[in-house]
Design an enzyme around this catalytic site. Structure first.
Site, mmCIF file in Angstrom:
data_model
loop_
_atom_site.group_PDB
_atom_site.id
_atom_site.type_symbol
_atom_site.label_atom_id
_atom_site.label_comp_id
_atom_site.label_asym_id
_atom_site.label_seq_id
_atom_site.Cartn_x
_atom_site.Cartn_y
_atom_site.Cartn_z
ATOM 1 N N HIS A 91 0.853 -1.197 0.000
ATOM 2 C CA HIS A 91 0.000 0.000 0.000
ATOM 3 C C HIS A 91 0.877 1.231 0.000
ATOM 4 O O HIS A 91 1.941 1.233 0.626
ATOM 5 C CB HIS A 91 -0.919 0.009 1.234
ATOM 6 C CG HIS A 91 -2.080 0.915 1.064
ATOM 7 N ND1 HIS A 91 -2.003 2.258 1.321
ATOM 8 C CD2 HIS A 91 -3.330 0.675 0.620
ATOM 9 C CE1 HIS A 91 -3.172 2.807 1.046
ATOM 10 N NE2 HIS A 91 -3.992 1.872 0.615
ATOM 11 N N ASP B 289 -7.935 -5.438 -0.172
ATOM 12 C CA ASP B 289 -8.406 -6.325 -1.240
ATOM 13 C C ASP B 289 -8.044 -7.784 -1.011
ATOM 14 O O ASP B 289 -8.519 -8.657 -1.731
ATOM 15 C CB ASP B 289 -7.822 -5.867 -2.588
ATOM 16 C CG ASP B 289 -8.381 -4.515 -2.987
ATOM 17 O OD1 ASP B 289 -9.611 -4.366 -2.951
ATOM 18 O OD2 ASP B 289 -7.597 -3.609 -3.305
HETATM 19 N N1 CMC Z 1 4.155 -7.698 -4.794
HETATM 20 C C1 CMC Z 1 5.496 -7.667 -5.020
HETATM 21 N N2 CMC Z 1 6.252 -6.554 -4.885
HETATM 22 C C2 CMC Z 1 5.625 -5.411 -4.546
HETATM 23 C C3 CMC Z 1 4.244 -5.361 -4.312
HETATM 24 C C4 CMC Z 1 3.508 -6.553 -4.443
HETATM 25 N N3 CMC Z 1 2.188 -6.565 -4.231
HETATM 26 N N4 CMC Z 1 3.887 -4.086 -4.002
HETATM 27 C C5 CMC Z 1 5.025 -3.367 -4.026
HETATM 28 N N5 CMC Z 1 6.079 -4.156 -4.359
HETATM 29 C C6 CMC Z 1 7.486 -3.746 -4.409
HETATM 30 C C7 CMC Z 1 7.796 -2.931 -5.652
HETATM 31 O O1 CMC Z 1 8.206 -3.759 -6.714
HETATM 32 C C8 CMC Z 1 8.889 -2.029 -5.150
HETATM 33 O O2 CMC Z 1 10.063 -2.757 -5.060
HETATM 34 P P1 CMC Z 1 11.510 -2.022 -5.279
HETATM 35 O O3 CMC Z 1 11.596 -0.980 -4.187
HETATM 36 O O4 CMC Z 1 12.520 -3.105 -5.163
HETATM 37 O O5 CMC Z 1 11.456 -1.422 -6.663
HETATM 38 C C9 CMC Z 1 8.455 -1.709 -3.710
HETATM 39 O O6 CMC Z 1 7.702 -2.871 -3.302
HETATM 40 C C10 CMC Z 1 7.616 -0.454 -3.583
HETATM 41 O O7 CMC Z 1 6.496 -0.585 -4.458
HETATM 42 P P2 CMC Z 1 5.821 0.595 -5.262
HETATM 43 O O8 CMC Z 1 5.176 0.058 -6.499
HETATM 44 O O9 CMC Z 1 6.800 1.722 -5.436
HETATM 45 O O10 CMC Z 1 4.725 1.064 -4.241
HETATM 46 P P3 CMC Z 1 3.516 2.016 -4.554
HETATM 47 O O11 CMC Z 1 3.251 2.747 -3.316
HETATM 48 O O12 CMC Z 1 3.787 2.796 -5.784
HETATM 49 O O13 CMC Z 1 2.325 1.013 -4.902
HETATM 50 C C11 CMC Z 1 0.578 -0.544 -4.674
HETATM 51 C C12 CMC Z 1 1.378 0.580 -4.002
HETATM 52 C C13 CMC Z 1 -0.629 -0.855 -3.812
HETATM 53 C C14 CMC Z 1 0.082 -0.110 -6.055
HETATM 54 C C15 CMC Z 1 1.502 -1.796 -4.813
HETATM 55 O O14 CMC Z 1 1.908 -2.228 -3.530
HETATM 56 C C16 CMC Z 1 0.833 -2.932 -5.585
HETATM 57 O O15 CMC Z 1 0.925 -2.969 -6.813
HETATM 58 N N6 CMC Z 1 0.150 -3.875 -4.856
HETATM 59 C C17 CMC Z 1 -0.591 -4.926 -5.534
HETATM 60 C C18 CMC Z 1 -1.915 -4.393 -6.058
HETATM 61 C C19 CMC Z 1 -2.901 -4.146 -4.920
HETATM 62 O O16 CMC Z 1 -3.085 -4.972 -4.050
HETATM 63 N N7 CMC Z 1 -3.572 -2.991 -4.985
HETATM 64 C C20 CMC Z 1 -4.591 -2.608 -3.982
HETATM 65 C C21 CMC Z 1 -4.139 -1.425 -3.161
HETATM 66 S S1 CMC Z 1 -5.123 -1.145 -1.681
HETATM 67 C C22 CMC Z 1 -6.722 -0.755 -2.191
HETATM 68 C C23 CMC Z 1 -6.861 0.261 -3.250
HETATM 69 O O17 CMC Z 1 -6.159 1.262 -3.310
HETATM 70 O O18 CMC Z 1 -7.788 0.067 -4.045
#
Ligand code: CMC
Length: 448
Positions: free
Chosen positions: A306, A363
């Site tokens: 998140h 989720d």
């Molecule tokens: N699985 C594997 N690696 C992950 C995941 C994951 N679910 N989420 C983040 N990472 C890694 C990402 O690759 C990055 O690694 P590095 O620092 O080595 O490059 C690090 O963790 C930080 O991730 P980010 O993409 O920069 O984080 P963000 O704040 O931009 O994204 C997020 C947040 C929710 C989009 C992301 O965690 C994600 O894609 N999660 C899976 C999709 C999901 O469950 N979404 C629902 C979010 S909660 C409800 C909503 O908002 O609707």
């Protein structure tokens, strides 16, 4: 005394005012930065940018705190009532008996769709994604209720809010019924919000659907836990669209589109697909986890991570409890719940997830609950949208009352420097006319 922080750029020092929130969060007010220095700030993904001040929802992502109008989310677990929370979020106070009674009458009064809206559903192909239908139909409401576009009194606003919260449920149910080729079930004025939704989704002409109290309370809690989450992608979209003066219906329709994506509300569908893929044996839990950690695989552990929560997401913990209770009540032994538990256990002990502070989010368990209630997977994000509607309305209203400026971020341009237009014939065109570009090639036929 107002606080400020000095910033020196190109030898010039300016004072940036500090804005302090009610929980002592601090922001630097950079609204005069460009005028004073010629610089802007750059923050892709807006991880460090506050777009507004807001009194609706408070999140402390490090401590796992979520509060609606100051009330901790956990306090809604005992006797969850989604409509009470809608009022709280939109109008700022827990409703009195009179306010609640009046609002729930308006919800009932406005549950029906204009009969001619029914024909819109028939215009969509059977396999149309319900989120596309939902957004189109919410936008279409502005054609059917033009009187609601100008909201010049509180009374009109309350009616518009009730219309949206009530009609999104009818639209959602009709979209589903239409996609499976079944008759529409009209709303029943004698049923409560959740029961009415379940009736519209599942009743058949000779078999009315009945909802028991445990299911009703679980569903209320699911909606409450999705009701607001401050400046997430869809709510920011609603605010941005609304900041141009667009009406409430158009702004919320845009919110539905933003929610649709798999990194936002669409994640609840992606989680279920992930669990099903593992269950079918396409991938083992261990192999899935290996791929989720491999940046080149294109796979993430869906329902994990998140932008704001860097410890547990309190909504996920509550939903896990609801899932366990509901499945036991309905006597369902869902293997996907077990797979979910295993994934969670592995992730919580794996240095990749621990170091990046990735925890289950809202989720992760919601899909298991919705599946247990018989809601089809393609409707999961629609249910999220039903829950998020009061949040969108609350933010649209707050922004309107604040009288904020149109949202218009700036950019740093990285394209070519000044360039000249090259006349068409110098670029290989046979003449100046677009019709002659490739002489002799037949015009294409239409592809439907
Ligand atoms: N699985 C594997 N690696 C992950 C995941 C994951 N679910 N989420 C983040 N990472 C890694 C990402 O690759 C990055 O690694 P590095 O620092 O080595 O490059 C690090 O963790 C930080 O991730 P980010 O993409 O920069 O984080 P963000 O704040 O931009 O994204 C997020 C947040 C929710 C989009 C992301 O965690 C994600 O894609 N999660 C899976 C999709 C999901 O469950 N979404 C629902 C979010 S909660 C409800 C909503 O908002 O609707």
């Amino acid at each position: 005394m107002s606080e400020s922080v000095p910033l020196t750029i190109d030898g010039k020092t300016i004072e940036l005012p500090v804005v302090t929130g009610s929980e002592d969060e601090k922001a630097l007010d950079i609204s005069k930065l460009r005028d004073a220095t010629g610089y802007i700030t750059l923050d892709q993904g807006y991880g460090n940018t506050g777009s507004c001040t807001s009194a609706i929802t408070y999140i402390d992502g490090d401590a796992g705190i979520l509060r609606y109008r100051g009330i901790p989310i956990e306090q809604f677990e005992e006797a969850p009532n989604f409509i009470e929370v809608c009022w709280l979020l939109i109008f700022g106070n827990l409703p009195s008996a009179e306010e609640y009674g009046d609002f729930s009458e308006r919800l009932t009064k406005h549950a029906m769709l204009n009969e001619s809206m029914k024909y819109h559903f028939q215009g969509f192909p059977n396999q149309a994604p319900p989120m596309a239908i939902l957004s189109a139909m919410i936008n279409a409401l502005s054609c059917f209720h033009p009187d609601m576009i100008e909201m010049d009194s509180d009374d009109r606003f309350i009616t518009a809010a009730a219309r949206l919260i009530s009609k999104i449920r009818t639209i959602a149910a009709f979209a589903h019924r239409s996609s499976i080729g079944r008759t529409y079930n009209y709303p029943n004025p004698n049923l409560l919000y959740v029961e009415n939704f379940m009736h519209m989704l599942f009743s058949e002409p000779h078999a009315p659907h009945e909802t028991d109290d445990i299911v009703r309370l679980a569903f209320n809690l699911v909606l409450i836990l999705h009701a607001d989450h401050e400046q997430n992608c869809s709510t920011s979209t609603v605010r941005l669209v609304g900041s141009s003066g667009a009406n409430l219906f158009a702004s919320c329709a845009a919110g539905v589109c933003a929610l649709w994506g798999p990194l936002h509300g669409g994640a609840n569908v992606a989680v279920l697909e992930m669990l099903e893929q593992i269950h079918k044996g396409d991938l083992s839990v261990e192999e899935y986890m290996r791929q989720a950690k491999d940046k080149n695989s294109g796979i993430r552990l869906m329902g994990f991570g998140h932008r704001v929560y860097k410890s547990f997401d309190p909504r996920a913990q509550m939903l896990q409890r609801v899932a366990e209770k509901l499945l036991a009540h309905l006597n369902i032994n869902d293997p996907l719940l077990e797979i979910g538990r295993r994934l969670e256990e592995i992730a919580l002990n794996d240095s990749y997830f621990v170091e990046r502070k990735l925890y289950p989010n809202v989720d992760f368990y919601s899909g298991i609950i919705l599946r247990a209630l018989g809601i089809p997977t393609n409707m999961f994000t629609v249910v999220f949208a039903m829950g998020r509607m009061p949040g969108w309305i609350a933010h649209w209203r707050e922004q309107n009352l604040q009288g904020s400026r149109i949202g218009r971020p700036r950019q740093i341009y990285t394209g070519p420097e000044m360039n000249d237009y090259v006349p068409r014939v110098q670029r290989g065109w046979v003449s100046d006319s677009a019709a002659d570009i490739i002489p002799g090639r037949p015009r294409p036929t239409f592809d439907l």
